[in-house]
Scaffold this motif. Sequence first.
Motif, short mmCIF file in Angstrom:
data_model
loop_
_atom_site.label_atom_id
_atom_site.label_comp_id
_atom_site.label_asym_id
_atom_site.label_seq_id
_atom_site.Cartn_x
_atom_site.Cartn_y
_atom_site.Cartn_z
N SER A 69 0.83 -1.21 0.00
CA SER A 69 0.00 0.00 0.00
C SER A 69 0.86 1.26 0.00
N ARG A 70 1.92 1.24 0.78
CA ARG A 70 2.81 2.41 0.85
C ARG A 70 3.49 2.63 -0.51
N LEU A 71 3.94 1.54 -1.12
CA LEU A 71 4.59 1.67 -2.42
C LEU A 71 3.62 2.20 -3.48
N GLU A 72 2.39 1.71 -3.44
CA GLU A 72 1.38 2.19 -4.40
C GLU A 72 1.15 3.69 -4.22
N TYR A 73 1.12 4.15 -2.98
CA TYR A 73 0.94 5.57 -2.68
C TYR A 73 2.11 6.38 -3.24
N ILE A 74 3.33 5.85 -3.08
CA ILE A 74 4.52 6.53 -3.60
C ILE A 74 4.46 6.61 -5.12
N LEU A 75 4.08 5.53 -5.78
CA LEU A 75 4.04 5.49 -7.23
C LEU A 75 3.04 6.50 -7.81
N CYS A 76 1.95 6.73 -7.10
CA CYS A 76 0.94 7.67 -7.58
C CYS A 76 1.46 9.11 -7.57
N GLY A 77 2.53 9.35 -6.84
CA GLY A 77 3.12 10.68 -6.81
C GLY A 77 4.04 10.96 -7.98
N MET A 78 4.38 9.92 -8.75
CA MET A 78 5.33 10.08 -9.86
C MET A 78 4.63 10.55 -11.14
N ASP A 79 5.42 11.22 -12.00
CA ASP A 79 4.92 11.49 -13.35
C ASP A 79 5.34 10.33 -14.25
N ASP A 80 5.01 10.40 -15.53
CA ASP A 80 5.23 9.28 -16.45
C ASP A 80 6.72 8.95 -16.61
N LEU A 81 7.57 9.98 -16.67
CA LEU A 81 9.01 9.75 -16.84
C LEU A 81 9.60 9.06 -15.62
N MET A 82 9.20 9.52 -14.43
CA MET A 82 9.66 8.89 -13.19
C MET A 82 9.20 7.43 -13.12
N MET A 83 7.94 7.20 -13.52
CA MET A 83 7.39 5.84 -13.49
C MET A 83 8.17 4.93 -14.43
N SER A 84 8.57 5.47 -15.58
CA SER A 84 9.34 4.68 -16.54
C SER A 84 10.69 4.27 -15.95
N ASP A 85 11.34 5.19 -15.25
CA ASP A 85 12.62 4.87 -14.60
C ASP A 85 12.44 3.83 -13.51
N PHE A 86 11.34 3.95 -12.75
CA PHE A 86 11.08 3.00 -11.67
C PHE A 86 10.91 1.59 -12.23
N VAL A 87 10.12 1.46 -13.28
CA VAL A 87 9.86 0.14 -13.89
C VAL A 87 11.16 -0.44 -14.43
N MET A 88 12.02 0.42 -14.98
CA MET A 88 13.32 -0.05 -15.48
C MET A 88 14.14 -0.64 -14.33
N LEU A 89 14.12 0.00 -13.18
CA LEU A 89 14.85 -0.50 -12.01
C LEU A 89 14.26 -1.82 -11.51
#
Length: 385
Positions: A69-89
């Motif tokens: 739940s905490r991670l999902e909350y963090i992910l919702c704060g990201m924009d598309d570019l940040m989300m792309s970097d996260f998925v790459m990691l």
Amino acid sequence: MQNMNDIIKESMIANAIKCNYDEKLETILNKLKKPELKRLVDHHGLKGCSSLAKGGLIERIIATLGDVSRLEYILCGMDDLMMSDFVMLVNEAYVNCDEMMSSSVYTLYNLGYVYPVMNGKEVVYMMPQVVKEAYANISQPELQDTKVRTDLVYLYMKALVNLYGICDFAQLCKVFNEYETTPLTPEEALNVLFCKLTFHGNVQSFGPLFVSDSLLIDSEQEVLALRETQEEKEYYMPTKEEIQQFGMDEGEWTPQLMQVQKFIEENICEDKKVAREIAHEMGMSFAYKYQPKLAFMALEGRQIEMESYNVGQALMILLMDAFNHARTWENRGFRQVDLEASAVKEVASTQVVVPMINPIKSTKIGRNEPCPCGSQKKYKKCCGR
């Protein structure tokens, strides 16, 4: 001049943890000093950790990083570019520093989701397995729906601070609910703001209000001064198109601001792209109040000089006209020209009646009666001639 990503990269390399990328998270955390572990705890806002020893802090951090739940909350704060970097990691054993396109890596490092570690002699970014497992347990359709909603609410927030400078949550909900089908509550709006504050600073929390970050650069005095200026004034109700414009930081390109851009192209800078950037900066500079010095800094910052005094004066006149037609913070989004026109119309439509305290009665005087002037003559031989 270095960009933000380069500065972050240098900082992360300087703070690289001396262990291999394939080490367990517990081993990596044990390499950190207790103040560094406390930093991770504080960034998550965890309570009841002040008395914990190093081992206790590590256990608490690992459990927090695995919280879905905490991670999902963090992910919702990201924009598309940040989300792309996260998925790459998530999908790689490690990622080279140069491959990260957004500045989110530093925030993720402060939260413990990413660590700068070694791959031989090279510093790379590594995401712990416990974080990858938490991400795998998130329902992607639900995450997407929640993220779309969060981004939409934040778009409205950005639009309203760009339009008003300062806004309360009741006005945000009023505007949002005017155009969107699923109602927004102040509680949800506050939750979105705190979620986005993890990665974005455009909108800041200020007591029961949310405000433009530009008002808090030096101190809180700008917020308080603007709040006093706005007191008892009505909010302008933006259109759906204006929400999109102000939410994307484009603002409103009025005909008057276009004239400023055209003048700059013809008399100061022939590069159309640069001229538009300058005009946009000038327009943004008087969103709060008209300050020619701030407007002309858009030229000074680019080391552009005007050829003559007359050019400067002509530009000043155009800027004043553009300001009068701009939606300003001090008027809560209303234009100065609209307010003046409304005031004139109100005065013109108001019928002024001057009451008579002692109404004069009309009385006919006979020609043979004494004259009312006190001459003791008959009226026909005195004032009635």
